[in-house]
Structure formats: C-alpha cells, structure tokens
Design a protein around this motif. Sequence first.
Motif, mmCIF file in Angstrom:
data_model
loop_
_atom_site.group_PDB
_atom_site.id
_atom_site.type_symbol
_atom_site.label_atom_id
_atom_site.label_comp_id
_atom_site.label_asym_id
_atom_site.label_seq_id
_atom_site.Cartn_x
_atom_site.Cartn_y
_atom_site.Cartn_z
ATOM 1 N N LYS A 73 0.551 -1.282 0.176
ATOM 2 C CA LYS A 73 -0.049 0.127 0.254
ATOM 3 C C LYS A 73 0.807 0.890 0.018
ATOM 4 O O LYS A 73 1.897 1.055 0.663
ATOM 5 N N ARG A 74 0.792 2.231 -0.383
ATOM 6 C CA ARG A 74 1.475 3.577 -0.785
ATOM 7 C C ARG A 74 1.865 4.244 1.063
ATOM 8 O O ARG A 74 2.640 4.444 1.414
ATOM 9 N N GLU A 75 0.301 3.973 1.522
ATOM 10 C CA GLU A 75 0.467 4.509 2.986
ATOM 11 C C GLU A 75 2.190 4.030 3.912
ATOM 12 O O GLU A 75 2.040 4.226 4.760
ATOM 13 N N ASP A 76 2.439 2.592 2.732
ATOM 14 C CA ASP A 76 2.715 2.068 4.377
ATOM 15 C C ASP A 76 4.856 1.961 3.335
ATOM 16 O O ASP A 76 5.724 1.554 4.110
ATOM 17 N N LEU A 77 4.718 2.493 2.894
ATOM 18 C CA LEU A 77 5.757 2.200 2.112
ATOM 19 C C LEU A 77 6.341 4.173 1.751
ATOM 20 O O LEU A 77 5.790 5.408 3.414
ATOM 21 N N PHE A 78 7.961 4.236 2.254
ATOM 22 C CA PHE A 78 8.346 5.256 2.449
ATOM 23 C C PHE A 78 9.397 6.237 1.420
ATOM 24 O O PHE A 78 10.760 5.372 1.538
ATOM 25 N N ILE A 79 9.057 7.103 0.459
ATOM 26 C CA ILE A 79 10.053 7.120 -0.827
ATOM 27 C C ILE A 79 10.780 8.755 -0.153
ATOM 28 O O ILE A 79 10.331 9.643 0.068
ATOM 29 N N VAL A 80 11.836 8.827 -0.412
ATOM 30 C CA VAL A 80 12.428 9.806 -0.518
ATOM 31 C C VAL A 80 13.106 9.724 -1.644
ATOM 32 O O VAL A 80 13.848 9.367 -2.523
ATOM 33 N N THR A 81 13.467 11.203 -2.517
ATOM 34 C CA THR A 81 13.950 11.922 -3.459
ATOM 35 C C THR A 81 14.629 13.307 -3.253
ATOM 36 O O THR A 81 14.429 13.577 -2.085
ATOM 37 N N LYS A 82 15.159 13.424 -3.832
ATOM 38 C CA LYS A 82 16.700 14.967 -3.564
ATOM 39 C C LYS A 82 16.082 16.169 -4.143
ATOM 40 O O LYS A 82 15.974 16.039 -6.020
ATOM 41 N N LEU A 83 16.446 16.771 -4.093
ATOM 42 C CA LEU A 83 16.361 18.048 -4.677
ATOM 43 C C LEU A 83 17.848 18.420 -5.421
ATOM 44 O O LEU A 83 18.648 18.707 -4.457
ATOM 45 N N TRP A 84 18.353 17.876 -6.746
ATOM 46 C CA TRP A 84 18.969 18.632 -6.882
ATOM 47 C C TRP A 84 19.605 19.831 -7.004
ATOM 48 O O TRP A 84 18.736 21.338 -7.279
ATOM 49 N N SER A 85 21.462 20.096 -7.534
ATOM 50 C CA SER A 85 22.046 21.390 -7.228
ATOM 51 C C SER A 85 21.409 22.645 -8.585
ATOM 52 O O SER A 85 21.758 23.707 -8.744
ATOM 53 N N THR A 86 21.256 22.281 -9.183
ATOM 54 C CA THR A 86 20.546 23.717 -10.286
ATOM 55 C C THR A 86 19.514 23.609 -10.026
ATOM 56 O O THR A 86 18.733 24.781 -11.647
ATOM 57 N N PHE A 87 18.565 23.435 -9.117
ATOM 58 C CA PHE A 87 17.291 23.049 -9.170
ATOM 59 C C PHE A 87 17.112 24.436 -7.461
ATOM 60 O O PHE A 87 15.917 23.951 -7.258
ATOM 61 N N HIS A 88 18.278 24.997 -7.167
ATOM 62 C CA HIS A 88 18.072 25.723 -5.528
ATOM 63 C C HIS A 88 17.536 27.581 -6.151
ATOM 64 O O HIS A 88 16.460 27.359 -5.038
ATOM 65 N N LYS A 89 16.952 27.571 -7.124
ATOM 66 C CA LYS A 89 16.338 28.968 -6.984
ATOM 67 C C LYS A 89 14.925 29.024 -7.373
ATOM 68 O O LYS A 89 14.478 27.581 -7.640
ATOM 69 N N PRO A 90 14.168 29.468 -6.288
ATOM 70 C CA PRO A 90 12.722 28.919 -5.890
ATOM 71 C C PRO A 90 12.147 28.933 -6.709
ATOM 72 O O PRO A 90 11.425 28.204 -7.081
ATOM 73 N N GLU A 91 12.142 29.318 -7.904
ATOM 74 C CA GLU A 91 11.414 29.450 -9.264
ATOM 75 C C GLU A 91 11.483 27.651 -10.001
ATOM 76 O O GLU A 91 10.706 27.229 -10.467
ATOM 77 N N HIS A 92 12.694 26.896 -9.191
ATOM 78 C CA HIS A 92 12.528 25.783 -10.309
ATOM 79 C C HIS A 92 12.668 24.332 -8.822
ATOM 80 O O HIS A 92 12.673 23.693 -9.396
ATOM 81 N N VAL A 93 11.869 24.867 -7.527
ATOM 82 C CA VAL A 93 12.049 23.789 -6.744
ATOM 83 C C VAL A 93 10.555 23.156 -6.887
ATOM 84 O O VAL A 93 10.842 21.640 -7.558
#
Length: 321
Positions: A73-93
């Motif tokens: 079930k989706r609610e049993d999963l814990f999925i982690v991902t990350k914001l890459w360094s080229t997307f730090h500007k607010p408009e890219h997050v």
Amino acid sequence: MSAQIVPRILLNSGQRMPVLGLGTYQSKSDNVKEAVSYALDVGYRHIDTAYSYGNEQDIGEVVQEKIQKGLVKREDLFIVTKLWSTFHKPEHVIPSLKKSLANLQVDYVDLYLVHNPCGFKYTDESNLFPTDADNNVWYDQTDHMDTWKELEKAVDQGLAKSIGLSNFNKRQIERIVQSARIKPANLQVECHAYFMQKPLFDFCKQHGITLTAYGPLGAPTRLFSVNPNDPVLLEDPVVVEIAKLCGKTPAQVLLRYLIQMGRIVIPKSKTTNRIKANFEIFDFEISPENVAKLGGLDRHLRYYPFDWCKDSVEFPFRDSY
C-alpha cells in the motif's frame, strides 16, 4: 517476511521513518528495477533515490506495479528523493519536485531533501553538471533560505510529507533551523564506523533532526573518489571478529551498529542475496563491550570528499562538522 519487522523512528513532522531502507545510488534501469522489486518482496518499505540518480522512473514503475497488484500500500511506503543542485532557485524547486513525482508515479514523497548545499547554474533540466567557458563547475549561489521556503510550500501543498537536508554542515543547518517555519526532519550524510559524525549527530538530535547514514558499509562499490590507500571497512579485523562472535556477516554487524547508535541506514545493493542479508539485522544485538570496540574505529574518514565542488562558497566540508 513482514515489513513490520523494521522499526520506525518518529520524525518531527509526525511521520514514522523505517530505520532501514534500500539505497539506489549508481543503480540504473533493469538493475534498480530488480533490486527494488526484490526489496519490496523481502519487506523493505523505505526506498531512497534522487533526481540526479536518473532512476526515479524505473523505481516508480516497480512501485506502481506492486501497488496495483495489492502487494504493498502506498501509505506503508516511505519514499525519499532529493532536489538537485541546479534547481535551488525558488522558481525551479516545485517544478523539479513535480517532475520527480511524475517519474515516481506518486502524488507525494514522504521525505524531500536538498541534495547538496552547493548550488549550480540552471541551464535546462537535463544539464545536471553545468560548466562555464573554461570548463569549470558553474556555480549559482542561491540563498539556502530561499530554497527552503519553497520546500515548506511543498509541504503546504501536500507534495512532500517531510523535508530535510543532505550533505549540509552544522553552520548551514543551524541557519535554516533558526529561520525555518517548518524545521528539517532529517539530515542525510555519509556515516559509518570509520566516520560516525558524532558532533553532527548530537547537534541534530538537539534540534529534533534524525540522521540517515549513506555509505554505511564504507561505500565499497563507489565509482568516484576511490583512493586505493583507504582502508576497507568491511575487512577491518575488529568488524570481522565481532561478526564471527555474532554469527553474522561484517555488513550485518556494521548496519546493526549504526541502528543501535541511533542512525537510519540505506545500504545500496543490486544483489538479491545482499539485499536480503541487509534486511536480516533485527534478530540480534551487539553487546555493549563490542559496541565500544566498534566505537574505537572512528577515524573521521570520508570516502566521499566531494572534491568536485570544493570551489563552491557553500562547500560543506571546510568546517570541522
């Protein structure tokens, strides 16, 4: 094997994060599909990835297949991902997070991390390591707080349940903690018996931030920053001796040790027998005497020195921690 065997640690967001997850760094296409599929069958419920790994889409296909078949079930999963360094500007997050969600075929991630404090110049979404005319890394120093405020909006919009940081040092974390509306829930850094990061761990604990250890086995399969003079953690005589006493492998001892010391671990493997073995660490405990022996191994050894971004003003490892 039940997923309930893996203890979960309470985050300051109110979520519960499994203390063991599957790392997927350097895992591509068919390899990562097979690894994630097998891990979910074994009982893993915590999967760690990142936009820059290039495997979110593969992971998403496996996760959706398991959900549609009623195996998880989706609610049993814990999925982690990350914001890459080229997307730090607010408009890219937020757009970058939405791209990751589309890749993963989910409506939200359980934890979204800023991957690296060093920002890079945005050229387009596929250019993750931009360089200038002289072939030097093209940095872009967006204020961390401007980036963080967008992660807070992601929580407000239900796109991420928890938010956190990766590879940040104490000074950088402290600045965010002091100004944030939503505090970081987790910090992901290199951590293993040769590099326990105790000062950073203690600082995070004071602020209610959990710590996830990447490279918990000493990064034996890393493709970058390989120094032939580095000691091999899995072959350390102390680790090998304790493994024999416990009737376990050195890898199982190293993972169990980190968990007993309050860390979350995300060992990476593409091999089914190792994925299974890494899961079988909750049926024993390391004695206080042997915990002390393992504690004596700490030598502040980084297997990932991040030399490729050492010229950034936000390079995190100039500080002692």
